[in-house]
Design an enzyme around this catalytic site. Structure first.
Site, PDB file in Angstrom:
ATOM      1  N   SER A  14       0.808  -1.222   0.000  1.00 37.97           N
ATOM      2  CA  SER A  14       0.000   0.000   0.000  1.00 37.97           C
ATOM      3  C   SER A  14       0.844   1.275   0.000  1.00 37.97           C
ATOM      4  O   SER A  14       0.317   2.363  -0.217  1.00 37.97           O
ATOM      5  CB  SER A  14      -0.945   0.001   1.210  1.00 37.97           C
ATOM      6  N   ASP A  62      -3.795  -9.168   6.980  1.00 36.71           N
ATOM      7  CA  ASP A  62      -2.699  -8.994   7.932  1.00 36.71           C
ATOM      8  C   ASP A  62      -1.834 -10.253   7.847  1.00 36.71           C
ATOM      9  O   ASP A  62      -2.327 -11.357   8.093  1.00 36.71           O
ATOM     10  CB  ASP A  62      -3.297  -8.818   9.340  1.00 36.71           C
ATOM     11  N   GLY A  86       6.820  -5.065   6.547  1.00 40.86           N
ATOM     12  CA  GLY A  86       7.697  -5.091   7.718  1.00 40.86           C
ATOM     13  C   GLY A  86       7.444  -3.888   8.602  1.00 40.86           C
ATOM     14  O   GLY A  86       6.849  -2.892   8.176  1.00 40.86           O
ATOM     15  N   TYR A 149      14.888  -5.074  15.364  1.00 35.15           N
ATOM     16  CA  TYR A 149      14.666  -5.074  13.907  1.00 35.15           C
ATOM     17  C   TYR A 149      15.797  -5.832  13.210  1.00 35.15           C
ATOM     18  O   TYR A 149      15.555  -6.686  12.346  1.00 35.15           O
ATOM     19  CB  TYR A 149      14.613  -3.612  13.432  1.00 35.15           C
TER      20      TYR A 149
HETATM   21  P1  NAD Z   1       6.635   1.263   5.017  1.00 37.48           P
HETATM   22  O1  NAD Z   1       6.342   1.391   6.467  1.00 37.48           O
HETATM   23  O2  NAD Z   1       6.394   2.435   4.144  1.00 37.48           O
HETATM   24  O3  NAD Z   1       5.872   0.012   4.387  1.00 37.48           O
HETATM   25  C1  NAD Z   1       5.700  -1.190   5.077  1.00 37.48           C
HETATM   26  C2  NAD Z   1       4.402  -1.806   4.603  1.00 37.48           C
HETATM   27  O4  NAD Z   1       4.204  -3.045   5.294  1.00 37.48           O
HETATM   28  C3  NAD Z   1       3.199  -0.931   4.902  1.00 37.48           C
HETATM   29  O5  NAD Z   1       2.340  -0.919   3.784  1.00 37.48           O
HETATM   30  C4  NAD Z   1       2.542  -1.649   6.084  1.00 37.48           C
HETATM   31  O6  NAD Z   1       1.161  -1.413   6.195  1.00 37.48           O
HETATM   32  C5  NAD Z   1       2.850  -3.083   5.717  1.00 37.48           C
HETATM   33  N1  NAD Z   1       2.688  -3.982   6.852  1.00 37.48           N
HETATM   34  C6  NAD Z   1       3.281  -3.905   8.059  1.00 37.48           C
HETATM   35  N2  NAD Z   1       2.843  -4.891   8.858  1.00 37.48           N
HETATM   36  C7  NAD Z   1       1.932  -5.609   8.130  1.00 37.48           C
HETATM   37  C8  NAD Z   1       1.118  -6.719   8.410  1.00 37.48           C
HETATM   38  N3  NAD Z   1       1.105  -7.306   9.616  1.00 37.48           N
HETATM   39  N4  NAD Z   1       0.316  -7.204   7.423  1.00 37.48           N
HETATM   40  C9  NAD Z   1       0.289  -6.628   6.209  1.00 37.48           C
HETATM   41  N5  NAD Z   1       1.033  -5.539   5.894  1.00 37.48           N
HETATM   42  C10 NAD Z   1       1.830  -5.036   6.851  1.00 37.48           C
HETATM   43  O7  NAD Z   1       8.166   0.824   4.948  1.00 37.48           O
HETATM   44  P2  NAD Z   1       9.144   0.531   3.701  1.00 37.48           P
HETATM   45  O8  NAD Z   1      10.342   1.372   3.895  1.00 37.48           O
HETATM   46  O9  NAD Z   1       8.413   0.595   2.425  1.00 37.48           O
HETATM   47  O10 NAD Z   1       9.566  -0.959   4.056  1.00 37.48           O
HETATM   48  C11 NAD Z   1       9.294  -2.076   3.224  1.00 37.48           C
HETATM   49  C12 NAD Z   1      10.236  -3.212   3.615  1.00 37.48           C
HETATM   50  O11 NAD Z   1      11.576  -2.820   3.328  1.00 37.48           O
HETATM   51  C13 NAD Z   1      10.209  -3.558   5.105  1.00 37.48           C
HETATM   52  O12 NAD Z   1      10.328  -4.965   5.265  1.00 37.48           O
HETATM   53  C14 NAD Z   1      11.452  -2.876   5.646  1.00 37.48           C
HETATM   54  O13 NAD Z   1      11.943  -3.507   6.790  1.00 37.48           O
HETATM   55  C15 NAD Z   1      12.395  -3.041   4.458  1.00 37.48           C
HETATM   56  N6  NAD Z   1      13.508  -2.088   4.449  1.00 37.48           N
HETATM   57  C16 NAD Z   1      13.275  -0.758   4.397  1.00 37.48           C
HETATM   58  C17 NAD Z   1      14.374   0.098   4.392  1.00 37.48           C
HETATM   59  C18 NAD Z   1      14.207   1.590   4.336  1.00 37.48           C
HETATM   60  O14 NAD Z   1      15.188   2.299   4.541  1.00 37.48           O
HETATM   61  N7  NAD Z   1      13.017   2.118   4.077  1.00 37.48           N
HETATM   62  C19 NAD Z   1      15.670  -0.415   4.427  1.00 37.48           C
HETATM   63  C20 NAD Z   1      15.857  -1.786   4.472  1.00 37.48           C
HETATM   64  C21 NAD Z   1      14.761  -2.631   4.474  1.00 37.48           C
END
Ligand code: NAD
Length: 244
Positions: A14, A62, A86, A149
């Site tokens: 999303s 979820d 995540g 994390y």
């Molecule tokens: P974000 O918070 O924008 O997106 C995370 C998404 O996961 C959201 O849409 C949230 O609603 C969804 N989510 C969380 N828990 C959930 C659940 N129980 N069921 C269904 N959906 C769920 O964060 P992002 O930066 O887009 O992160 C995406 C992935 O990339 C994550 O796994 C994060 O750990 C990883 N990551 C991000 C970064 C960064 O710097 N942004 C770096 C390394 C890894």
């Protein structure tokens, strides 16, 4: 095209990286199924994807809800799965409560396994599949305040390696993508201001990534010609994990 072997399921679609992966892979010609908890945002993302003729789909789900995950996902014949959903928190590890820890382990580790385990049986029958687990540089180079994390992402890297060994006989390839820092909703509060500036100094490229700097790599990982890569952890981190 409908629920077919050209479909890629993306969790957490999303917003952030997941929404962008959906856009890139729809543009590459894949049908997308986006999963998340926010129906309105998901609907917006999915209805704006390229190649609408593929009937992209969203499911409000979820990933920690094992019963619903199985019920809603186990019938799909998928070409690919991206375990992207995540959460993060910023606390010293010894200040994390049991509930904090359960929450982050449930989502980042057990939630990803729930989704994988629901879709793998069909991949086994089809003898075809690609799973990408979204890990993090922190999964092998942790920093203070993100210990919980980091532990979940380390576990996800290990899961990737185990899945790659166990599933290779079914022609299912499993790799992890380990991004460095990209400003999104997951870390915006943490990375603004002085903390962010200090962190940038540790990164050889001296800046955070933009979301679109993962486009090429996610396309490559899921490309149908990419048939011999499995068990790899691909870092896209501006050099963060390379030096001290
Ligand atoms: P974000 O918070 O924008 O997106 C995370 C998404 O996961 C959201 O849409 C949230 O609603 C969804 N989510 C969380 N828990 C959930 C659940 N129980 N069921 C269904 N959906 C769920 O964060 P992002 O930066 O887009 O992160 C995406 C992935 O990339 C994550 O796994 C994060 O750990 C990883 N990551 C991000 C970064 C960064 O710097 N942004 C770096 C390394 C890894």
């Amino acid at each position: 095209m409908n629920d077919s072997l050209d479909t890629i399921l993306i969790t957490g679609a999303s917003r952030g990286l997941g929404a962008n992966f959906a856009k890139v892979l729809a543009d590459d010609g894949f049908r997308i199924i986006g999963i998340g908890r926010n129906k309105n945002n998901l609907e917006k993302v999915i209805s704006n994807l390229p190649n609408q003729q593929f009937n992209h789909q969203f499911l409000e789900l979820d990933i920690t809800d094992e019963i619903s995950v199985n019920k809603q996902l186990s019938d799909f014949n998928l070409y690919g799965l991206i375990n992207n959903a995540g959460i993060a928190n910023t606390k010293l590890l010894h200040n994390e409560t049991y509930s904090d820890l359960s929450n982050i382990i449930d989502t980042n580790l057990l939630g990803s396994l729930n989704v994988s385990n629901a879709v793998i049986p069909k991949m086994i029958i089809n003898k075809r599949g690609k799973i990408i687990n979204i890990a993090s540089t922190l999964g092998y180079r942790p920093l203070a305040y993100v210990g919980a994390y980091s532990a979940t992402k380390a576990a996800l890297i290990q899961v990737t390696k185990s899945q790659s060994i166990e599933l290779a006989r079914y022609n299912i390839c499993v790799n992890a993508l380990a991004p460095g820092y990209i400003l999104t909703d997951i870390n915006r509060d943490q990375l603004g201001g002085e903390t962010g500036d200090l962190l940038k100094k540790k990164i050889p490229l001296k800046r955070f990534a933009t979301v679109d700097e993962l486009d090429t790599i996610i396309s490559m990982l899921l490309n149908t010609s990419n048939t011999y890569m499995t068990g790899a952890v691909v870092a896209v981190d501006g050099g963060l994990s390379t030096g001290l």
